[in-house]
Design an enzyme around this catalytic site. Structure first.
Site, PDB file in Angstrom:
ATOM      1  N   HIS A  69      46.031  47.873  39.064  1.00  0.00           N
ATOM      2  CA  HIS A  69      46.313  46.631  38.525  1.00  0.00           C
ATOM      3  C   HIS A  69      46.164  46.809  37.122  1.00  0.00           C
ATOM      4  O   HIS A  69      45.081  47.155  36.595  1.00  0.00           O
ATOM      5  CB  HIS A  69      45.540  45.605  39.293  1.00  0.00           C
ATOM      6  CG  HIS A  69      44.032  45.601  39.325  1.00  0.00           C
ATOM      7  ND1 HIS A  69      43.255  45.143  38.145  1.00  0.00           N
ATOM      8  CD2 HIS A  69      43.240  45.992  39.939  1.00  0.00           C
ATOM      9  CE1 HIS A  69      42.262  45.291  38.361  1.00  0.00           C
ATOM     10  NE2 HIS A  69      41.945  46.057  39.314  1.00  0.00           N
ATOM     11  N   ASP A  71      45.992  43.650  35.496  1.00  0.00           N
ATOM     12  CA  ASP A  71      45.524  42.465  35.007  1.00  0.00           C
ATOM     13  C   ASP A  71      44.157  42.533  35.052  1.00  0.00           C
ATOM     14  O   ASP A  71      43.226  43.390  35.765  1.00  0.00           O
ATOM     15  CB  ASP A  71      46.028  41.132  36.308  1.00  0.00           C
ATOM     16  CG  ASP A  71      45.366  41.691  37.534  1.00  0.00           C
ATOM     17  OD1 ASP A  71      45.524  42.752  38.103  1.00  0.00           O
ATOM     18  OD2 ASP A  71      44.998  40.620  38.228  1.00  0.00           O
ATOM     19  N   ASP A 103      38.034  48.264  34.567  1.00  0.00           N
ATOM     20  CA  ASP A 103      38.421  47.908  35.803  1.00  0.00           C
ATOM     21  C   ASP A 103      39.999  47.210  35.328  1.00  0.00           C
ATOM     22  O   ASP A 103      40.008  46.070  35.027  1.00  0.00           O
ATOM     23  CB  ASP A 103      37.790  46.523  36.340  1.00  0.00           C
ATOM     24  CG  ASP A 103      38.186  46.040  37.518  1.00  0.00           C
ATOM     25  OD1 ASP A 103      39.069  46.611  38.118  1.00  0.00           O
ATOM     26  OD2 ASP A 103      37.521  45.067  38.017  1.00  0.00           O
ATOM     27  N   GLU A 137      45.641  41.316  40.995  1.00  0.00           N
ATOM     28  CA  GLU A 137      44.663  41.986  41.972  1.00  0.00           C
ATOM     29  C   GLU A 137      43.436  41.077  41.705  1.00  0.00           C
ATOM     30  O   GLU A 137      42.914  40.673  42.648  1.00  0.00           O
ATOM     31  CB  GLU A 137      44.438  43.479  41.409  1.00  0.00           C
ATOM     32  CG  GLU A 137      43.471  44.018  42.910  1.00  0.00           C
ATOM     33  CD  GLU A 137      42.153  43.753  42.533  1.00  0.00           C
ATOM     34  OE1 GLU A 137      41.487  44.162  43.319  1.00  0.00           O
ATOM     35  OE2 GLU A 137      41.679  43.559  41.358  1.00  0.00           O
ATOM     36  N   GLU A 138      43.179  40.668  40.337  1.00  0.00           N
ATOM     37  CA  GLU A 138      41.834  39.946  40.278  1.00  0.00           C
ATOM     38  C   GLU A 138      42.226  38.400  40.623  1.00  0.00           C
ATOM     39  O   GLU A 138      41.106  37.697  40.900  1.00  0.00           O
ATOM     40  CB  GLU A 138      41.584  39.774  38.649  1.00  0.00           C
ATOM     41  CG  GLU A 138      41.360  41.367  38.237  1.00  0.00           C
ATOM     42  CD  GLU A 138      40.039  42.007  38.721  1.00  0.00           C
ATOM     43  OE1 GLU A 138      39.444  41.404  39.485  1.00  0.00           O
ATOM     44  OE2 GLU A 138      39.738  43.045  38.168  1.00  0.00           O
ATOM     45  N   GLU A 166      40.213  51.809  41.523  1.00  0.00           N
ATOM     46  CA  GLU A 166      39.106  50.840  41.126  1.00  0.00           C
ATOM     47  C   GLU A 166      37.851  51.607  40.650  1.00  0.00           C
ATOM     48  O   GLU A 166      37.551  52.902  41.127  1.00  0.00           O
ATOM     49  CB  GLU A 166      38.821  50.002  42.401  1.00  0.00           C
ATOM     50  CG  GLU A 166      39.877  49.176  42.977  1.00  0.00           C
ATOM     51  CD  GLU A 166      39.835  48.199  41.945  1.00  0.00           C
ATOM     52  OE1 GLU A 166      39.020  47.672  41.269  1.00  0.00           O
ATOM     53  OE2 GLU A 166      40.987  47.446  42.188  1.00  0.00           O
ATOM     54  N   HIS A 355      33.976  43.631  34.530  1.00  0.00           N
ATOM     55  CA  HIS A 355      33.951  42.052  34.237  1.00  0.00           C
ATOM     56  C   HIS A 355      33.068  41.786  33.384  1.00  0.00           C
ATOM     57  O   HIS A 355      32.864  40.518  33.154  1.00  0.00           O
ATOM     58  CB  HIS A 355      33.622  41.452  35.684  1.00  0.00           C
ATOM     59  CG  HIS A 355      34.683  41.588  36.548  1.00  0.00           C
ATOM     60  ND1 HIS A 355      35.063  40.880  37.862  1.00  0.00           N
ATOM     61  CD2 HIS A 355      35.915  42.661  36.798  1.00  0.00           C
ATOM     62  CE1 HIS A 355      36.074  41.273  38.463  1.00  0.00           C
ATOM     63  NE2 HIS A 355      36.551  42.270  37.846  1.00  0.00           N
TER      64      HIS A 355
END
Length: 381
Positions: A69, A71, A103, A137-138, A166, A355
């Site tokens: 992903h 995003d 990520d 995905e997030e 991931e 994150h």
């Protein structure tokens, strides 16, 4: 090249569910190198539109697919980031800072470099290499990998093995390979009592004592002892609300939210039944009404290590001189959709700064990840 790819990818402000050009950038890059590509946009409304990409080089089996992903989560306070910008790469002391570095734009960059180098160096390999990427995905993960997998299979494509990029490693690259994930179920409990003056409790029915008893029991219940690959299931209270700002009024109602992360000994449905039995018992005792709602974004799953999973683990061990542990820890991921189509591993960078403000990856870790991806393609194709 993975450093250049990563810097380019970080520059796109692809906060979920937006691609902001990141998928288009990858699409153009892969097309230039002979990949057959297709971008699909799914979504019920403009605000929910999700950009997805499937790109494939070759037409023979096995088809090794990188699933990922572009995003990222919200960046937080810009002033706390290096260069005051999470989308402007800062490179210091052998590290690359930027939102999405681990990520998971770093893993995308590494597989891009590994696959393009592999194709350049091996003109007659026996299988196919593909990418399945999404910008959702997030977030809700409703119109991303799940929908794109169904679409490409309807078009006649088949994936034989997937690598989900991931950030799975804990202390060093290669220490963990995820072969399953815990499930997640969210609960919202509303208890209705009867409001009144605190001086006349016999004329009211306070819902809070009942809620306190329920939450105490739920948080202390031992759901299981864990399994070979899973830790214990756990319940965490996430919110308690009482719409009452007056100190001399007994509230009419109260609401609590809680989440259970569960292993393969349970399902969302069996847990909901277990939770409701406890709630029903105490609400009957306190003579209050209740409403319980629950929703699950993912059931737990575990794969038996297939030959290709074992081969991937051997490549990690031979490349990095570390024996990886098969793991199921962490949150949910798009692997929950991929496992319905083919065997997979989740393997990427370190999860430590994902994150967070000043998210970063070491350049040396990017090299290690590139080496694993490249060597696996050499081994399997």
């Amino acid at each position: 090249m993975y450093i250049n790819y990563l810097k380019d990818l970080i520059s796109f402000k692809s906060v979920t569910p937006k691609s902001d050009g990141a998928i288009e950038y990858i699409n153009d890059l892969l097309k230039q190198h002979g990949f057959k590509t297709e971008i699909k946009i799914f979504g019920d409304s403009k605000s929910e539109q999700v950009t997805n990409l499937y790109a494939v080089f070759g037409s023979n089996e096995p088809n090794i697919c990188f699933v990922g992903h572009v995003d990222v989560v919200l960046e937080g306070n810009h002033e706390l980031w290096h260069n005051a910008s999470p989308f402007k790469v800062s490179q210091q002391d052998g590290k690359i800072y930027g939102r999405g570095a681990v990520d998971m734009k770093g893993a995308i960059a590494c597989f891009l470099a590994a696959s393009l180098d592999f194709i350049k160096n091996n003109t007659d390999f026996k299988g196919s290499i593909s990418f399945l990427l999404t910008s959702d995905e997030e977030g809700k993960a409703k119109h991303g990998t799940k929908e794109m997998l169904q679409y490409i299979y309807d078009q006649g494509y088949k994936i034989n093995f997937a690598i989900v990029g991931e950030p799975t490693c804990e202390k060093e690259i290669g220490d963990a390979i995820k072969i399953g994930r815990r499930g997640s179920v969210n609960f919202k409990l509303n208890i209705e009592g009867l409001s009144g003056h605190v001086a006349y409790p016999h004329k009211a029915n306070n819902p809070l004592p009942c809620l306190i008893i329920i939450l105490n029991e739920l948080t202390n219940i031992k759901l299981d002892e864990g399994t070979e690959f899973f830790q214990r299931s756990n319940l965490e209270v996430t919110n308690i609300e009482v719409s009452n700002n007056t100190s001399n009024v007994i509230p009419a109602s109260t609401e609590a939210s809680f989440n259970i992360r569960f292993n393969n000994l349970h399902s969302a449905e069996t847990l909901a039944k277990q939770v409701e039995e406890i709630i029903k018992q105490h609400c009957k005792e306190y003579k209050v009404d209740y409403k319980l709602e629950y929703s699950s974004s993912a059931e737990s799953f575990i794969q038996n290590p297939s030959d290709k999973i074992k081969e991937f683990a051997k490549v990690v061990e031979h490349t990095l001189k570390i024996k990886p542990e098969f793991s199921t820890s962490g949150g949910t991921s798009d692997a929950r959709f991929v496992k319905n189509y083919c065997p997979l591993v989740e393997f990427g960078l370190l999860s430590e700064t994902a994150h967070k403000i000043n998210e970063y990856t070491k350049i040396s870790d990017l090299q290690k990840l590139y080496d694993v991806y490249y060597n696996f393609l050499m081994e399997i194709l």
